[in-house]
Design an enzyme around this catalytic site. Structure first.
Site, PDB file in Angstrom:
ATOM      1  N   HIS A 258       0.855  -1.191   0.000  1.00  0.00           N
ATOM      2  CA  HIS A 258       0.000   0.000   0.000  1.00  0.00           C
ATOM      3  C   HIS A 258       0.884   1.231   0.000  1.00  0.00           C
ATOM      4  O   HIS A 258       1.925   1.245   0.652  1.00  0.00           O
ATOM      5  CB  HIS A 258      -0.910   0.009   1.235  1.00  0.00           C
ATOM      6  CG  HIS A 258      -2.057   0.951   1.116  1.00  0.00           C
ATOM      7  ND1 HIS A 258      -1.937   2.291   1.385  1.00  0.00           N
ATOM      8  CD2 HIS A 258      -3.332   0.740   0.729  1.00  0.00           C
ATOM      9  CE1 HIS A 258      -3.113   2.868   1.177  1.00  0.00           C
ATOM     10  NE2 HIS A 258      -3.978   1.964   0.777  1.00  0.00           N
ATOM     11  N   ASP A 308      -7.908  -5.264   0.307  1.00  0.00           N
ATOM     12  CA  ASP A 308      -8.447  -6.160  -0.719  1.00  0.00           C
ATOM     13  C   ASP A 308      -8.060  -7.616  -0.529  1.00  0.00           C
ATOM     14  O   ASP A 308      -8.464  -8.472  -1.316  1.00  0.00           O
ATOM     15  CB  ASP A 308      -7.978  -5.682  -2.107  1.00  0.00           C
ATOM     16  CG  ASP A 308      -8.685  -4.410  -2.525  1.00  0.00           C
ATOM     17  OD1 ASP A 308      -9.822  -4.206  -2.079  1.00  0.00           O
ATOM     18  OD2 ASP A 308      -8.096  -3.619  -3.289  1.00  0.00           O
TER      19      ASP A 308
HETATM   20  N1  ACO Z   1       3.904  -7.860  -4.037  1.00  0.00           N
HETATM   21  C1  ACO Z   1       5.264  -7.935  -4.087  1.00  0.00           C
HETATM   22  N2  ACO Z   1       6.061  -6.865  -3.943  1.00  0.00           N
HETATM   23  C2  ACO Z   1       5.485  -5.673  -3.743  1.00  0.00           C
HETATM   24  C3  ACO Z   1       4.100  -5.523  -3.683  1.00  0.00           C
HETATM   25  C4  ACO Z   1       3.295  -6.681  -3.826  1.00  0.00           C
HETATM   26  N3  ACO Z   1       1.983  -6.616  -3.776  1.00  0.00           N
HETATM   27  N4  ACO Z   1       3.792  -4.229  -3.487  1.00  0.00           N
HETATM   28  C5  ACO Z   1       4.955  -3.562  -3.437  1.00  0.00           C
HETATM   29  N5  ACO Z   1       5.993  -4.437  -3.593  1.00  0.00           N
HETATM   30  C6  ACO Z   1       7.419  -4.124  -3.587  1.00  0.00           C
HETATM   31  C7  ACO Z   1       7.850  -3.598  -4.942  1.00  0.00           C
HETATM   32  O1  ACO Z   1       8.253  -4.632  -5.791  1.00  0.00           O
HETATM   33  C8  ACO Z   1       8.987  -2.664  -4.546  1.00  0.00           C
HETATM   34  O2  ACO Z   1      10.103  -3.456  -4.299  1.00  0.00           O
HETATM   35  P1  ACO Z   1      11.578  -2.942  -4.792  1.00  0.00           P
HETATM   36  O3  ACO Z   1      11.814  -1.663  -4.027  1.00  0.00           O
HETATM   37  O4  ACO Z   1      12.472  -4.055  -4.397  1.00  0.00           O
HETATM   38  O5  ACO Z   1      11.463  -2.735  -6.270  1.00  0.00           O
HETATM   39  C9  ACO Z   1       8.515  -2.101  -3.203  1.00  0.00           C
HETATM   40  O6  ACO Z   1       7.628  -3.065  -2.661  1.00  0.00           O
HETATM   41  C10 ACO Z   1       7.796  -0.764  -3.324  1.00  0.00           C
HETATM   42  O7  ACO Z   1       6.809  -0.901  -4.333  1.00  0.00           O
HETATM   43  P2  ACO Z   1       6.155   0.316  -5.127  1.00  0.00           P
HETATM   44  O8  ACO Z   1       5.551  -0.207  -6.380  1.00  0.00           O
HETATM   45  O9  ACO Z   1       7.119   1.444  -5.242  1.00  0.00           O
HETATM   46  O10 ACO Z   1       5.065   0.757  -4.102  1.00  0.00           O
HETATM   47  P3  ACO Z   1       3.823   1.677  -4.433  1.00  0.00           P
HETATM   48  O11 ACO Z   1       3.556   2.481  -3.251  1.00  0.00           O
HETATM   49  O12 ACO Z   1       4.022   2.409  -5.712  1.00  0.00           O
HETATM   50  O13 ACO Z   1       2.699   0.572  -4.713  1.00  0.00           O
HETATM   51  C11 ACO Z   1       0.746  -0.653  -4.749  1.00  0.00           C
HETATM   52  C12 ACO Z   1       1.544   0.443  -4.039  1.00  0.00           C
HETATM   53  C13 ACO Z   1       0.477  -0.254  -6.199  1.00  0.00           C
HETATM   54  C14 ACO Z   1      -0.578  -0.808  -4.035  1.00  0.00           C
HETATM   55  C15 ACO Z   1       1.558  -1.984  -4.690  1.00  0.00           C
HETATM   56  O14 ACO Z   1       1.807  -2.354  -3.365  1.00  0.00           O
HETATM   57  C16 ACO Z   1       0.869  -3.119  -5.443  1.00  0.00           C
HETATM   58  O15 ACO Z   1       1.019  -3.236  -6.670  1.00  0.00           O
HETATM   59  N6  ACO Z   1       0.082  -3.984  -4.725  1.00  0.00           N
HETATM   60  C17 ACO Z   1      -0.634  -5.061  -5.361  1.00  0.00           C
HETATM   61  C18 ACO Z   1      -1.976  -4.564  -5.849  1.00  0.00           C
HETATM   62  C19 ACO Z   1      -2.916  -4.223  -4.729  1.00  0.00           C
HETATM   63  O16 ACO Z   1      -3.127  -5.013  -3.805  1.00  0.00           O
HETATM   64  N7  ACO Z   1      -3.533  -3.043  -4.823  1.00  0.00           N
HETATM   65  C20 ACO Z   1      -4.522  -2.583  -3.855  1.00  0.00           C
HETATM   66  C21 ACO Z   1      -3.967  -1.466  -3.035  1.00  0.00           C
HETATM   67  S1  ACO Z   1      -5.141  -0.949  -1.830  1.00  0.00           S
HETATM   68  C22 ACO Z   1      -6.280  -0.110  -2.713  1.00  0.00           C
HETATM   69  O17 ACO Z   1      -6.060   0.524  -3.693  1.00  0.00           O
HETATM   70  C23 ACO Z   1      -7.644  -0.240  -2.273  1.00  0.00           C
END
Ligand code: ACO
Length: 371
Positions: A258, A308
């Site tokens: 998140h 979620d």
């Molecule tokens: N699974 C595995 N690794 C993850 C995940 C995940 N779900 N989420 C983040 N990471 C990792 C990334 O790979 C990154 O690692 P790195 O630094 O080694 O490259 C690090 O955590 C940071 O990730 P970002 O993409 O920069 O984080 P951001 O804040 O942009 O992303 C997001 C947030 C889009 C929600 C992300 O966590 C994600 O894609 N989650 C999966 C989809 C999801 O569940 N979305 C619902 C969010 S809640 C909502 O909207 C209601």
């Protein structure tokens, strides 16, 4: 990079008194009330009133507000006709987007005042569950069911979907889901709604844009992705292998991570309780094992469990098809979208950020026949 904040991370664009998130403490408050207390004690109708008008309603105000919502459920005939013509292959979020847009053509004069936003907000909040249930029944060759004015918002949706009054524990779980989804500060869909609203476009245009943003798998669409991943894993013994493969292939765990929460999302804790109470035992066990791996291996990056992750197991327990789960998110979030739109336009300033240009300038134009 000028004024870094890719993805607008940690950028504050305004002040608000609607919602507070403590992303490191794992706390969430609507108008100062904790989400745990609201989920346990309140109802979606009451929370919507609270979000819109800033205070909990009196008994009389709540009765009137609930009645007004119930009275506004009926769909116009023209919209009902349209729902039959939406392709059966459409994703329900796409179909919902079309339906709300059509409503806008029946009622879409500009919304320049918060009062006008709330007036339209009642109508759209009341109709979204009715649209979703009606679409579902049409798609499955069933006759649509007339909305009831006697049932709560949550119970009426389940009644219109399944054709019978839901058991009390399903009604409560759906009500809690709508409360948990109702509001979450300036997430991607709420920013979208506010951006459209800031141009002084109409309420419906803003909400249609919000539905489009919520549909994406990185936002609301993750609720469908999360349960599909548990089903894909299939059995608790396969969780570990699946998880490490996903990491190797750089696939995201749906329902994890998140932008604001760097710890367990408080809404997910509530959903987990209902998933344990109502959910399929195998799915629950798969999810729990996967959760442990996420916390152990991704926790150091601040990746934890989000809203979620568990919700799909709750909806699955109520016999709701997966493709409807993001629309349930929209049924709740319409309350927050409407609250923020009204708040923002009451002191409106056009939302117009900048992009730092990194391309070339001063290139000489070459006519097409000379390229
Ligand atoms: N699974 C595995 N690794 C993850 C995940 C995940 N779900 N989420 C983040 N990471 C990792 C990334 O790979 C990154 O690692 P790195 O630094 O080694 O490259 C690090 O955590 C940071 O990730 P970002 O993409 O920069 O984080 P951001 O804040 O942009 O992303 C997001 C947030 C889009 C929600 C992300 O966590 C994600 O894609 N989650 C999966 C989809 C999801 O569940 N979305 C619902 C969010 S809640 C909502 O909207 C209601």
């Amino acid at each position: 990079m000028v004024n870094s904040g890719k993805g607008l991370e940690n950028v504050y664009i305004d002040q608000s008194s609607i919602c507070y998130i403590d992303g490191f403490g794992g706390k969430l408050y609507y108008r100062g009330y904790s989400i745990e207390e609201l989920a346990e004690m309140s109802s979606f109708e009451e929370v919507t009133f609270l979000l819109w008008y800033g205070e909990l309603p009196t008994k009389k105000e709540l009765e009137e507000f609930s009645k007004e919502l119930a009275r506004s459920r009926k769909l116009p005939e023209e919209l009902l006709d349209l729902l039959y013509r939406i392709p059966k292959t459409a994703h329900p979020m796409g179909a919902l987007r079309t339906a709300v847009s059509f409503l806008g053509n029946l009622n879409g004069e500009p919304s320049a005042t918060p009062e006008d936003v709330f007036r339209k907000g009642i109508s759209v909040t009341a109709k979204i569950p009715v649209i979703v249930a009606t679409l579902y029944r049409i798609k499955n060759g069933l006759d649509p069911i007339e909305p009831s004015t006697k049932l709560s918002h949550a119970a009426n949706f389940l009644y219109m979907l399944h054709g019978e009054k839901p058991p009390k524990e399903w009604e409560k779980a759906m009500d809690v889901a709508l409360i948990l989804y109702a509001e979450h500060e300036i997430n991607a869909s709420t920013l979208t709604v506010m951006t459209v609203g800031s141009t002084l476009s109409d309420y419906y245009s803003a909400i249609v844009a919000g539905i489009g943003a919520l549909k994406g798998p990185l936002h609301g669409g993750a609720v469908e992705g999360a349960i599909r991943q548990f089903m894909e894993i299939g059995s608790p013994e396969k969780v570990e292998e699946w998880f490490f493969n996903a990491l190797k292939e750089k696939r995201r765990i749906m329902g994890a991570g998140h932008r604001v929460y760097k710890t367990y999302d408080p809404r997910a804790k509530v959903f987990k309780k209902y998933a344990r109470l109502l959910g399929d035992k195998t799915l629950y066990e798969i999810a729990e094992r996967l959760e442990r791996l996420v916390l152990e291996h991704l926790g150091k990056k601040g990746v934890s469990i989000n809203v979620d992750y568990w919700s799909g197991i709750v909806f699955h327990a109520m016999g709701i098809p997966i493709e409807l789960y993001t629309t349930i998110f929209a049924m709740g979030r319409i309350a927050g979208w409407t609250a923020h739109l009204a708040e923002y336009i009451s002191h409106n300033r056009l939302i117009r950020p900048r992009l730092q240009y990194v391309g070339e300038i001063g290139k000489k134009y070459v006519p097409v026949e000379m390229r």
